[in-house]
Design a protein around this motif. Structure first.
Motif, PDB file in Angstrom:
ATOM      1  N   THR A  11       0.852  -1.180   0.000  1.00  0.00           N
ATOM      2  CA  THR A  11       0.000   0.000   0.000  1.00  0.00           C
ATOM      3  C   THR A  11       0.893   1.237   0.000  1.00  0.00           C
ATOM      4  OG1 THR A  11      -0.097   0.196   2.403  1.00  0.00           O
ATOM      5  CG2 THR A  11      -1.738  -1.225   1.361  1.00  0.00           C
ATOM      6  N   SER A  20       0.723   3.766   1.903  1.00  0.00           N
ATOM      7  CA  SER A  20       1.030   4.114   3.295  1.00  0.00           C
ATOM      8  C   SER A  20       2.192   3.281   3.822  1.00  0.00           C
ATOM      9  CB  SER A  20      -0.200   3.895   4.189  1.00  0.00           C
ATOM     10  OG  SER A  20      -1.223   4.794   3.864  1.00  0.00           O
ATOM     11  N   GLN A  53      -9.877   8.911   2.859  1.00  0.00           N
ATOM     12  CA  GLN A  53      -9.465   7.509   2.898  1.00  0.00           C
ATOM     13  C   GLN A  53      -8.394   7.267   1.835  1.00  0.00           C
ATOM     14  OE1 GLN A  53     -12.905   5.058   2.038  1.00  0.00           O
ATOM     15  NE2 GLN A  53     -12.891   5.526  -0.140  1.00  0.00           N
ATOM     16  N   GLU A  54      -7.668   6.152   1.986  1.00  0.00           N
ATOM     17  CA  GLU A  54      -6.601   5.846   1.041  1.00  0.00           C
ATOM     18  C   GLU A  54      -7.176   5.479  -0.313  1.00  0.00           C
ATOM     19  OE1 GLU A  54      -2.245   3.807   0.967  1.00  0.00           O
ATOM     20  OE2 GLU A  54      -3.652   3.080   2.466  1.00  0.00           O
ATOM     21  N   SER A  87     -10.469  10.569  -1.733  1.00  0.00           N
ATOM     22  CA  SER A  87      -9.568   9.419  -1.744  1.00  0.00           C
ATOM     23  C   SER A  87      -8.244   9.863  -2.351  1.00  0.00           C
ATOM     24  CB  SER A  87     -10.165   8.275  -2.574  1.00  0.00           C
ATOM     25  OG  SER A  87     -11.372   7.814  -2.001  1.00  0.00           O
ATOM     26  N   PRO A  96      -3.545   9.083  -2.079  1.00  0.00           N
ATOM     27  CA  PRO A  96      -2.506   8.206  -1.532  1.00  0.00           C
ATOM     28  C   PRO A  96      -2.337   8.396  -0.031  1.00  0.00           C
ATOM     29  CG  PRO A  96      -1.784   9.151  -3.601  1.00  0.00           C
ATOM     30  CD  PRO A  96      -3.082   9.823  -3.256  1.00  0.00           C
ATOM     31  N   GLY A  97      -1.947   7.315   0.654  1.00  0.00           N
ATOM     32  CA  GLY A  97      -1.936   7.301   2.108  1.00  0.00           C
ATOM     33  C   GLY A  97      -1.165   8.424   2.761  1.00  0.00           C
ATOM     34  N   THR A 144      -7.021   5.358   8.818  1.00  0.00           N
ATOM     35  CA  THR A 144      -5.660   4.932   8.522  1.00  0.00           C
ATOM     36  C   THR A 144      -5.171   3.941   9.568  1.00  0.00           C
ATOM     37  OG1 THR A 144      -3.405   5.740   8.056  1.00  0.00           O
ATOM     38  CG2 THR A 144      -4.598   6.824   9.843  1.00  0.00           C
TER      39      THR A 144
END
Length: 294
Positions: free
Chosen positions: A102, A104, A193-194, A219, A221-222, A238
Motif C-alpha cells: 500500500t 502508506s 481515505q486511502e 480518496s 494516496p496514504g 488509517t
C-alpha cells in the motif's frame, strides 16, 4: 486431475508456437523441427480432440475460434512454466525483485529503511508497486506483497508483520476536544481515505450509517491523506501504527479504533523463492521483528 485426458504436450507446444509466430516455418525454427512436423503435430492434435484448429479454407491458415482458445491456454501455461523454471534455476536473478505494498506502508515503513537493504545487497534491483490493489502473485511477476487484513488469502502464504488496528482520526482544529459517543456523529464532517480502498464507507456501514454525500469524501494516496488530516481537511481512516507520532504530538486526535483486522502481512506464493527475492523477504521479516516489543 485426470492426466490421461490431457492432449499430447508435444502437439500442444507445436500449436502454441504456431499461434505465437503465425508461421509454420518460424514455429518449426523455434522448436528446431521442420515446418512439416509442426503441421503434422497440429493435425494429430485435431484428430485427438475431434475439433478443427486451423481454418484450411483460408490461405493464411488462420486459427479457428477453438484453435485460438486452446493456443492461448497453452501459451499461458507454457509461459508460466518457463518463468517458474527460470526462477527456480536462478536464470532470472537479474530480474528486479518485485513487491507490491500500500502507499502508506511504502511511505511510512518500507522506504525509510530500504537504504539498509540496498547497502547489504548492492547487486539487487527493486521494483516497488505502491498500490492498494490486490495484485496477483505470479511467476515472472510480483515476488511478494504487503497487504492489510486478517491474514487469509487463499492459495498464498501470509506472515504478520505489524499488528495495528485501523484508527479514525482528525485534527483538533476540525473536531475540537468534544467527545463523540458513536461514529455516526462523524458523518457531519468530510472524510478522507486511502486511494483504492473503501475503508470509510465500510467502517460507517458497520455501525449502520452511511457517509453524508453533501459533506463528500476524498480518496488519495496514504501519505497525502495523513497530511490532509493534519491540515484539518477531514476525518481520516488509517493504520494507527503510522500516525502514533501525530497522536503523541497532538496533531491528530484518536476518535475511534477498528480492530476487526489484525494488521499488515507479508504475502507470498507457496514454494521455493528465488535467492534475491528470498533475501528481501527475510530482511523485511527481520525489520518487523526488531519493531515488535519483547
Amino acid at each position: 486431475m485426470d492426466w490421461t485426458a490431457l492432449p499430447p504436450l508435444t502437439a500442444l507446444r507445436a500449436l502454441a508456437a504456431y499461434a505465437d509466430t503465425g508461421s509454420m516455418a518460424e514455429a518449426g525454427a523455434r522448436l528446431n523441427v521442420s515446418h512439416a512436423a509442426i503441421s503434422q503435430q497440429i493435425r494429430a492434435l485435431e484428430e485427438n480432440l475431434g475439433v478443427a484448429l486451423l481454418d484450411r479454407q483460408a490461405r493464411s491458415g488462420a486459427l479457428t475460434p477453438e484453435g485460438r482458445a486452446l493456443a492461448e491456454a497453452a501459451l499461458t501455461g507454457f509461459a508460466d512454466m518457463a518463468s517458474l523454471a527460470a526462477e527456480l534455476s536462478g536464470r532470472d536473478e537479474e530480474r528486479p525483485i518485485q513487491i507490491s505494498t500500500t502507499p502508506s506502508f511504502a511511505s511510512y515503513w518500507l522506504m525509510p529503511r530500504l537504504a539498509e537493504f540496498r547497502e547489504k545487497n548492492p547487486g539487487y534491483s527493486l521494483m516497488i508497486d505502491p498500490s492498494p490493489d490486490l495484485r496477483a502473485l505470479q511467476p515472472g511477476g510480483l515476488d511478494m506483497a504487503v497487504r492489510y487484513g486478517s491474514g487469509t488469502w487463499p492459495g498464498l502464504d501470509a506472515e504478520l508483520l505489524i499488528h495495528t488496528p485501523i484508527a479514525i482520526v482528525a485534527a483538533p482544529a476540525l473536531v475540537g476536544d468534544r467527545d463523540f459517543a458513536n461514529p455516526t456523529e462523524l458523518t457531519q464532517f468530510h472524510w478522507l481515505q486511502e486511494l483504492g480502498t473503501n475503508e470509510a464507507s465500510d467502517y460507517l456501514e458497520y455501525f449502520g450509517t452511511v457517509l453524508d454525500k453533501s459533506r463528500g469524501l476524498t480518496s488519495l494516496p496514504g501519505n497525502l491523506m495523513v497530511e490532509a488530516a493534519r491540515a484539518g481537511q477531514g476525518v481520516a481512516v488509517t493504520a494507527r501504527a503510522f500516525i502514533e507520532p501525530d497522536l503523541a504530538a497532538g496533531r491528530l486526535r484518536l476518535l475511534f479504533e477498528d480492530s476487526r483486522k489484525k494488521g499488515y502481512y507479508l504475502v507470498s506464493r507457496p514454494g521455493v523463492m528465488r535467492p534475491s527475492a528470498r533475501a528481501l523477504y527475510r530482511w523485511i521479516r527481520s525489520q518487523a521483528k526488531m519493531d515488535t516489543p519483547t
